[in-house]
Design a protein around this motif. Structure first.
Motif, PDB file in Angstrom:
ATOM      1  N   ALA A 122      32.403 -22.872 -28.164  1.00 10.11           N
ATOM      2  CA  ALA A 122      31.657 -23.602 -27.123  1.00 10.11           C
ATOM      3  C   ALA A 122      32.471 -23.846 -25.965  1.00 10.11           C
ATOM      4  O   ALA A 122      33.666 -24.000 -25.937  1.00 10.11           O
ATOM      5  CB  ALA A 122      31.249 -24.857 -27.600  1.00 10.11           C
ATOM      6  N   ASP A 143      27.388 -18.010 -31.701  1.00 13.52           N
ATOM      7  CA  ASP A 143      26.358 -17.553 -32.531  1.00 13.52           C
ATOM      8  C   ASP A 143      26.507 -18.480 -33.793  1.00 13.52           C
ATOM      9  O   ASP A 143      25.551 -19.046 -34.280  1.00 13.52           O
ATOM     10  CB  ASP A 143      26.134 -16.218 -32.978  1.00 13.52           C
ATOM     11  CG  ASP A 143      25.412 -15.315 -31.691  1.00 13.52           C
ATOM     12  OD1 ASP A 143      25.536 -14.094 -31.512  1.00 13.52           O
ATOM     13  OD2 ASP A 143      24.913 -16.150 -30.552  1.00 13.52           O
ATOM     14  N   THR A 191      26.277 -25.227 -20.952  1.00 15.11           N
ATOM     15  CA  THR A 191      27.103 -25.107 -21.960  1.00 15.11           C
ATOM     16  C   THR A 191      26.770 -23.606 -22.610  1.00 15.11           C
ATOM     17  O   THR A 191      25.971 -23.080 -22.264  1.00 15.11           O
ATOM     18  CB  THR A 191      26.692 -26.093 -23.304  1.00 15.11           C
ATOM     19  OG1 THR A 191      25.357 -26.000 -23.329  1.00 15.11           O
ATOM     20  CG2 THR A 191      26.972 -27.596 -22.694  1.00 15.11           C
ATOM     21  N   ASN A 192      27.604 -23.116 -23.657  1.00 14.59           N
ATOM     22  CA  ASN A 192      27.701 -21.890 -24.050  1.00 14.59           C
ATOM     23  C   ASN A 192      28.237 -22.000 -25.480  1.00 14.59           C
ATOM     24  O   ASN A 192      29.100 -22.555 -25.862  1.00 14.59           O
ATOM     25  CB  ASN A 192      28.237 -21.020 -23.355  1.00 14.59           C
ATOM     26  CG  ASN A 192      28.290 -19.458 -24.014  1.00 14.59           C
ATOM     27  OD1 ASN A 192      27.079 -19.048 -24.315  1.00 14.59           O
ATOM     28  ND2 ASN A 192      29.196 -18.587 -23.869  1.00 14.59           N
ATOM     29  N   TYR A 193      27.553 -21.336 -26.559  1.00 10.39           N
ATOM     30  CA  TYR A 193      27.778 -21.664 -28.086  1.00 10.39           C
ATOM     31  C   TYR A 193      28.204 -20.147 -28.916  1.00 10.39           C
ATOM     32  O   TYR A 193      27.358 -19.282 -28.200  1.00 10.39           O
ATOM     33  CB  TYR A 193      26.915 -22.385 -28.659  1.00 10.39           C
ATOM     34  CG  TYR A 193      26.865 -23.798 -28.137  1.00 10.39           C
ATOM     35  CD1 TYR A 193      26.069 -24.070 -27.331  1.00 10.39           C
ATOM     36  CD2 TYR A 193      27.941 -24.881 -28.905  1.00 10.39           C
ATOM     37  CE1 TYR A 193      25.952 -25.490 -26.910  1.00 10.39           C
ATOM     38  CE2 TYR A 193      27.477 -26.155 -28.423  1.00 10.39           C
ATOM     39  CZ  TYR A 193      26.818 -26.347 -27.373  1.00 10.39           C
ATOM     40  OH  TYR A 193      26.563 -27.831 -27.030  1.00 10.39           O
ATOM     41  N   THR A 211      28.073 -29.561 -30.791  1.00  9.20           N
ATOM     42  CA  THR A 211      27.596 -29.670 -29.649  1.00  9.20           C
ATOM     43  C   THR A 211      28.815 -30.243 -28.803  1.00  9.20           C
ATOM     44  O   THR A 211      29.816 -30.748 -29.209  1.00  9.20           O
ATOM     45  CB  THR A 211      26.843 -31.255 -29.612  1.00  9.20           C
ATOM     46  OG1 THR A 211      25.625 -31.023 -30.451  1.00  9.20           O
ATOM     47  CG2 THR A 211      26.396 -31.511 -28.260  1.00  9.20           C
ATOM     48  N   LYS A 220      25.769 -22.210 -33.204  1.00  5.91           N
ATOM     49  CA  LYS A 220      24.570 -22.684 -32.434  1.00  5.91           C
ATOM     50  C   LYS A 220      23.499 -23.818 -33.527  1.00  5.91           C
ATOM     51  O   LYS A 220      23.391 -23.386 -34.759  1.00  5.91           O
ATOM     52  CB  LYS A 220      23.632 -21.618 -31.950  1.00  5.91           C
ATOM     53  CG  LYS A 220      24.408 -21.087 -30.754  1.00  5.91           C
ATOM     54  CD  LYS A 220      23.603 -19.746 -30.502  1.00  5.91           C
ATOM     55  CE  LYS A 220      24.287 -19.220 -29.051  1.00  5.91           C
ATOM     56  NZ  LYS A 220      23.486 -17.813 -28.670  1.00  5.91           N
ATOM     57  N   GLY A 221      23.236 -24.790 -33.018  1.00  7.97           N
ATOM     58  CA  GLY A 221      22.523 -25.867 -33.734  1.00  7.97           C
ATOM     59  C   GLY A 221      23.118 -26.727 -34.698  1.00  7.97           C
ATOM     60  O   GLY A 221      22.582 -27.764 -34.876  1.00  7.97           O
ATOM     61  N   ARG A 222      24.519 -26.561 -34.594  1.00 12.09           N
ATOM     62  CA  ARG A 222      25.464 -27.441 -35.402  1.00 12.09           C
ATOM     63  C   ARG A 222      26.346 -28.043 -34.734  1.00 12.09           C
ATOM     64  O   ARG A 222      26.797 -29.207 -34.985  1.00 12.09           O
ATOM     65  CB  ARG A 222      25.867 -26.589 -36.524  1.00 12.09           C
ATOM     66  CG  ARG A 222      24.992 -25.866 -37.489  1.00 12.09           C
ATOM     67  CD  ARG A 222      25.735 -25.177 -38.673  1.00 12.09           C
ATOM     68  NE  ARG A 222      26.768 -24.487 -38.341  1.00 12.09           N
ATOM     69  CZ  ARG A 222      28.118 -24.101 -38.553  1.00 12.09           C
ATOM     70  NH1 ARG A 222      28.436 -25.294 -39.291  1.00 12.09           N
ATOM     71  NH2 ARG A 222      28.905 -23.221 -38.051  1.00 12.09           N
TER      72      ARG A 222
END
Length: 116
Positions: free
Chosen positions: A49, A61, A57-59, A68, A64-66
């Motif tokens: 990230a 794949d 922000t950029n994560y 921050t 993502k969703g887990r």
């Protein structure tokens, strides 16, 4: 020059959480983006990230969703909140800082181990 020091790694069971911190010092005014990368044994380094000075922000794949990513306003610290950890998240996590006209900076790395 910028110095980066990570903390917060460790051993956690699958499904658990960890929070990584990275403290930056030096010429931080030159930085425009900070973030986290990781390298698992036998694999290439991958993006986890990033966050810009403006808060974009950029994560990767796989997180993502887990996970921050966040930072403080002065951009002298960046954090990674990791939830719902999986064994495949096991890796050495590296803090990264970059900006225009400067070479990227890297921390020494912190080990995250997720047991099944």
């Amino acid at each position: 020059q910028v110095q980066l020091v990570e903390s917060g790694g460790g051993l956690v069971q699958a499904g658990g959480s960890l929070r990584l911190s990275c403290a930056a010092s030096g010429t931080i005014f030159r930085l425009s983006i900070m973030g986290w990368y990781r390298r698992a044994p036998g694999k290439q380094r991958e993006l986890v990230a990033t966050i810009t000075r403006g808060g974009i922000t950029n994560y990767g794949d796989s997180v993502k969703g887990r996970f921050t990513v966040s930072k403080d306003n002065a951009m002298n610290a960046v954090y990674l909140q990791m939830n719902s950890l999986k064994p495949e998240d096991t890796a050495v996590y590296y803090c990264n800082a970059d900006g225009p006209s400067v070479a990227p900076y890297w921390g020494q790395g912190t080990q995250v181990t997720v047991s099944s």
